[in-house]
Write a protein that holds these residues in place. Structure first.
Motif, PDB file in Angstrom:
ATOM      1  N   HIS A 124      -8.818  -9.563 -16.141  1.00 30.66           N
ATOM      2  CA  HIS A 124      -8.607  -9.837 -14.726  1.00 30.66           C
ATOM      3  C   HIS A 124      -7.120  -9.840 -14.383  1.00 30.66           C
ATOM      4  O   HIS A 124      -6.726  -9.364 -13.313  1.00 30.66           O
ATOM      5  CB  HIS A 124      -9.247 -11.174 -14.342  1.00 30.66           C
ATOM      6  N   HIS A 125      -6.292 -10.362 -15.281  1.00 30.50           N
ATOM      7  CA  HIS A 125      -4.858 -10.372 -15.024  1.00 30.50           C
ATOM      8  C   HIS A 125      -4.324  -8.954 -14.913  1.00 30.50           C
ATOM      9  O   HIS A 125      -3.536  -8.629 -14.009  1.00 30.50           O
ATOM     10  CB  HIS A 125      -4.116 -11.127 -16.131  1.00 30.50           C
ATOM     11  N   GLU A 126      -4.761  -8.087 -15.800  1.00 32.11           N
ATOM     12  CA  GLU A 126      -4.326  -6.684 -15.754  1.00 32.11           C
ATOM     13  C   GLU A 126      -4.718  -6.055 -14.427  1.00 32.11           C
ATOM     14  O   GLU A 126      -3.930  -5.317 -13.816  1.00 32.11           O
ATOM     15  CB  GLU A 126      -4.956  -5.919 -16.915  1.00 32.11           C
ATOM     16  N   ARG A 127      -5.923  -6.352 -13.958  1.00 31.66           N
ATOM     17  CA  ARG A 127      -6.369  -5.782 -12.680  1.00 31.66           C
ATOM     18  C   ARG A 127      -5.564  -6.350 -11.510  1.00 31.66           C
ATOM     19  O   ARG A 127      -5.177  -5.619 -10.595  1.00 31.66           O
ATOM     20  CB  ARG A 127      -7.856  -6.040 -12.477  1.00 31.66           C
ATOM     21  N   LEU A 128      -5.299  -7.651 -11.524  1.00 28.78           N
ATOM     22  CA  LEU A 128      -4.543  -8.256 -10.431  1.00 28.78           C
ATOM     23  C   LEU A 128      -3.116  -7.714 -10.383  1.00 28.78           C
ATOM     24  O   LEU A 128      -2.564  -7.516  -9.301  1.00 28.78           O
ATOM     25  CB  LEU A 128      -4.541  -9.769 -10.574  1.00 28.78           C
ATOM     26  N   VAL A 129      -2.513  -7.477 -11.535  1.00 29.38           N
ATOM     27  CA  VAL A 129      -1.173  -6.870 -11.572  1.00 29.38           C
ATOM     28  C   VAL A 129      -1.210  -5.480 -10.952  1.00 29.38           C
ATOM     29  O   VAL A 129      -0.320  -5.092 -10.185  1.00 29.38           O
ATOM     30  CB  VAL A 129      -0.648  -6.815 -13.017  1.00 29.38           C
ATOM     31  N   ARG A 130      -2.257  -4.718 -11.261  1.00 28.60           N
ATOM     32  CA  ARG A 130      -2.372  -3.373 -10.700  1.00 28.60           C
ATOM     33  C   ARG A 130      -2.560  -3.423  -9.180  1.00 28.60           C
ATOM     34  O   ARG A 130      -1.967  -2.616  -8.445  1.00 28.60           O
ATOM     35  CB  ARG A 130      -3.546  -2.645 -11.351  1.00 28.60           C
ATOM     36  N   ILE A 131      -3.348  -4.371  -8.716  1.00 23.80           N
ATOM     37  CA  ILE A 131      -3.568  -4.506  -7.276  1.00 23.80           C
ATOM     38  C   ILE A 131      -2.260  -4.870  -6.572  1.00 23.80           C
ATOM     39  O   ILE A 131      -1.943  -4.342  -5.496  1.00 23.80           O
ATOM     40  CB  ILE A 131      -4.659  -5.552  -7.002  1.00 23.80           C
ATOM     41  N   ALA A 132      -1.483  -5.777  -7.171  1.00 29.52           N
ATOM     42  CA  ALA A 132      -0.193  -6.145  -6.579  1.00 29.52           C
ATOM     43  C   ALA A 132       0.741  -4.942  -6.533  1.00 29.52           C
ATOM     44  O   ALA A 132       1.460  -4.735  -5.543  1.00 29.52           O
ATOM     45  CB  ALA A 132       0.439  -7.282  -7.374  1.00 29.52           C
ATOM     46  N   ARG A 133       0.733  -4.145  -7.564  1.00 29.76           N
ATOM     47  CA  ARG A 133       1.587  -2.956  -7.598  1.00 29.76           C
ATOM     48  C   ARG A 133       1.200  -1.986  -6.480  1.00 29.76           C
ATOM     49  O   ARG A 133       2.067  -1.470  -5.752  1.00 29.76           O
ATOM     50  CB  ARG A 133       1.475  -2.269  -8.965  1.00 29.76           C
ATOM     51  N   GLU A 134      -0.091  -1.734  -6.341  1.00 27.88           N
ATOM     52  CA  GLU A 134      -0.551  -0.818  -5.292  1.00 27.88           C
ATOM     53  C   GLU A 134      -0.207  -1.352  -3.907  1.00 27.88           C
ATOM     54  O   GLU A 134       0.224  -0.601  -3.025  1.00 27.88           O
ATOM     55  CB  GLU A 134      -2.056  -0.612  -5.425  1.00 27.88           C
ATOM     56  N   ALA A 135      -0.394  -2.660  -3.718  1.00 27.95           N
ATOM     57  CA  ALA A 135      -0.080  -3.254  -2.414  1.00 27.95           C
ATOM     58  C   ALA A 135       1.414  -3.210  -2.132  1.00 27.95           C
ATOM     59  O   ALA A 135       1.837  -2.987  -0.988  1.00 27.95           O
ATOM     60  CB  ALA A 135      -0.587  -4.695  -2.363  1.00 27.95           C
ATOM     61  N   ALA A 136       2.239  -3.418  -3.163  1.00 26.15           N
ATOM     62  CA  ALA A 136       3.693  -3.385  -2.981  1.00 26.15           C
ATOM     63  C   ALA A 136       4.162  -1.997  -2.567  1.00 26.15           C
ATOM     64  O   ALA A 136       5.065  -1.852  -1.738  1.00 26.15           O
ATOM     65  CB  ALA A 136       4.397  -3.817  -4.268  1.00 26.15           C
ATOM     66  N   MET A 137       3.539  -0.962  -3.121  1.00 29.88           N
ATOM     67  CA  MET A 137       3.899   0.391  -2.722  1.00 29.88           C
ATOM     68  C   MET A 137       3.444   0.661  -1.292  1.00 29.88           C
ATOM     69  O   MET A 137       4.182   1.253  -0.496  1.00 29.88           O
ATOM     70  CB  MET A 137       3.286   1.408  -3.691  1.00 29.88           C
ATOM     71  N   GLN A 138       2.247   0.213  -0.960  1.00 32.72           N
ATOM     72  CA  GLN A 138       1.721   0.451   0.383  1.00 32.72           C
ATOM     73  C   GLN A 138       2.581  -0.206   1.454  1.00 32.72           C
ATOM     74  O   GLN A 138       2.830   0.380   2.507  1.00 32.72           O
ATOM     75  CB  GLN A 138       0.276  -0.064   0.465  1.00 32.72           C
ATOM     76  N   CYS A 139       3.051  -1.429   1.186  1.00 28.01           N
ATOM     77  CA  CYS A 139       3.829  -2.147   2.197  1.00 28.01           C
ATOM     78  C   CYS A 139       5.340  -1.960   2.013  1.00 28.01           C
ATOM     79  O   CYS A 139       6.128  -2.609   2.686  1.00 28.01           O
ATOM     80  CB  CYS A 139       3.458  -3.628   2.219  1.00 28.01           C
ATOM     81  N   ARG A 140       5.720  -1.095   1.080  1.00 33.54           N
ATOM     82  CA  ARG A 140       7.100  -0.645   0.945  1.00 33.54           C
ATOM     83  C   ARG A 140       8.052  -1.744   0.482  1.00 33.54           C
ATOM     84  O   ARG A 140       9.199  -1.819   0.909  1.00 33.54           O
ATOM     85  CB  ARG A 140       7.597  -0.005   2.253  1.00 33.54           C
ATOM     86  N   ARG A 141       7.593  -2.576  -0.419  1.00 37.50           N
ATOM     87  CA  ARG A 141       8.473  -3.598  -0.992  1.00 37.50           C
ATOM     88  C   ARG A 141       9.353  -2.986  -2.069  1.00 37.50           C
ATOM     89  O   ARG A 141       8.923  -2.120  -2.837  1.00 37.50           O
ATOM     90  CB  ARG A 141       7.649  -4.746  -1.588  1.00 37.50           C
ATOM     91  N   THR A 142      10.588  -3.479  -2.165  1.00 38.91           N
ATOM     92  CA  THR A 142      11.469  -3.082  -3.260  1.00 38.91           C
ATOM     93  C   THR A 142      11.553  -4.167  -4.330  1.00 38.91           C
ATOM     94  O   THR A 142      11.948  -3.890  -5.460  1.00 38.91           O
ATOM     95  CB  THR A 142      12.886  -2.767  -2.744  1.00 38.91           C
ATOM     96  N   TRP A 143      11.193  -5.389  -3.974  1.00 32.96           N
ATOM     97  CA  TRP A 143      11.029  -6.472  -4.943  1.00 32.96           C
ATOM     98  C   TRP A 143       9.532  -6.764  -5.037  1.00 32.96           C
ATOM     99  O   TRP A 143       8.910  -7.178  -4.064  1.00 32.96           O
ATOM    100  CB  TRP A 143      11.775  -7.740  -4.515  1.00 32.96           C
ATOM    101  N   TRP A 144       8.970  -6.513  -6.202  1.00 32.70           N
ATOM    102  CA  TRP A 144       7.527  -6.682  -6.373  1.00 32.70           C
ATOM    103  C   TRP A 144       7.212  -8.077  -6.895  1.00 32.70           C
ATOM    104  O   TRP A 144       8.015  -8.674  -7.634  1.00 32.70           O
ATOM    105  CB  TRP A 144       6.995  -5.631  -7.326  1.00 32.70           C
ATOM    106  N   PRO A 145       6.058  -8.620  -6.531  1.00 32.70           N
ATOM    107  CA  PRO A 145       5.736  -9.984  -6.953  1.00 32.70           C
ATOM    108  C   PRO A 145       5.384 -10.064  -8.437  1.00 32.70           C
ATOM    109  O   PRO A 145       4.909  -9.093  -9.038  1.00 32.70           O
ATOM    110  CB  PRO A 145       4.523 -10.336  -6.094  1.00 32.70           C
ATOM    111  N   GLU A 146       5.607 -11.227  -8.983  1.00 31.31           N
ATOM    112  CA  GLU A 146       5.136 -11.535 -10.335  1.00 31.31           C
ATOM    113  C   GLU A 146       3.748 -12.148 -10.211  1.00 31.31           C
ATOM    114  O   GLU A 146       3.565 -13.131  -9.496  1.00 31.31           O
ATOM    115  CB  GLU A 146       6.078 -12.514 -11.025  1.00 31.31           C
TER     116      GLU A 146
END
Length: 235
Positions: A124-146
């Motif tokens: 689940h952690h691996e999946r949540l990290v992937r979801i955060a990465r996809e969301a960060a790209m979609q919303c154009r963040r340059t600092w991604w969440p941990e």
């Protein structure tokens, strides 16, 4: 101060090194097949740690501008949420990423219905990290969440600056940039006795995932000065 966001509507994608940007296979496939980019189209790339630049899409990414470095968001914002059922943890992580939260911490509370063994928690952690990465790209963040691995209530209750969401708590403040969201069944008596402080998110009873997203929205709005802190009443 919040980090900047590359302007325009060009796609935004993560790379390991903005000096020598190389697309991962999945990202290239998405840009080519889903977004239909063609050679020469503009795309911004980031390492997720504040550095980004413009490139031109093609068989290889061609840098098309200097490397920019955004300062880290300050103060960093953390939302810790007790695990909820189904796909709602994924929704929480996606939306907290979109609104600008810097650290996302799922945890087990005493009344959490969800219980994962070590192997399931890792998946689940691996999946949540992937979801955060996809969301960060979609919303154009340059600092991604941990996205932190799932932990226990005792750990999040001891985080510096932490407060727990509870009706009739004090107004949210950046003096307490870490908000804990309890499970659907509420805090246990033992947990309630260990809560570091209380913060309110409004007069209504919110679902656990709604409360987590609301906490992220309010803290991010305060940090970006979209809203102003509540002034204390006159004595």
């Amino acid at each position: 101060m919040a980090a900047g966001v590359p302007g325009g509507t060009a796609p935004h994608v993560g790379v390991d090194d903005v000096e020598v940007p190389i697309l991962a296979g999945d990202d290239r496939h998405h840009l080519e097949r889903a977004l239909r980019l063609r050679a020469g189209d503009r795309v911004s790339v980031t390492d997720g740690a504040g550095r980004w630049r413009w490139c031109r899409f093609g068989p290889e990414l061609v840098p098309d501008g200097p490397v920019e470095a955004d300062p880290p968001p300050s103060p960093p914002i953390t939302v810790a949420f007790a695990l909820v059922k189904g796909e709602r943890p994924e929704l929480v992580v996606q939306k907290l990423t979109e609104v600008g939260v810097d650290r996302i911490v799922p945890f087990f509370a005493e009344r959490s219905v969800v219980r994962w063994d070590e192997a399931k928690a890792a998946r689940h952690h691996e999946r949540l990290v992937r979801i955060a990465r996809e969301a960060a790209m979609q919303c154009r963040r340059t600092w991604w969440p941990e996205v932190v691995e799932t932990t226990r209530f005792e750990v999040v209750a001891a985080l510096p600056g932490a407060v727990a969401a509870e009706r009739h708590g004090a107004a949210p403040s950046l003096e307490h940039p870490v908000v804990l969201i309890g499970p659907e069944g509420g805090w246990s008596d033992e947990e309630r006795g260990r809560l570091p402080g209380l913060v309110g998110l409004g007069p209504t009873v919110l679902r656990a995932e709604t409360a987590a997203i609301a906490a992220g929205v309010v803290l991010s709005a305060l940090r970006s000065a979209v809203v102003r802190p509540v002034s204390p009443p006159d004595a």
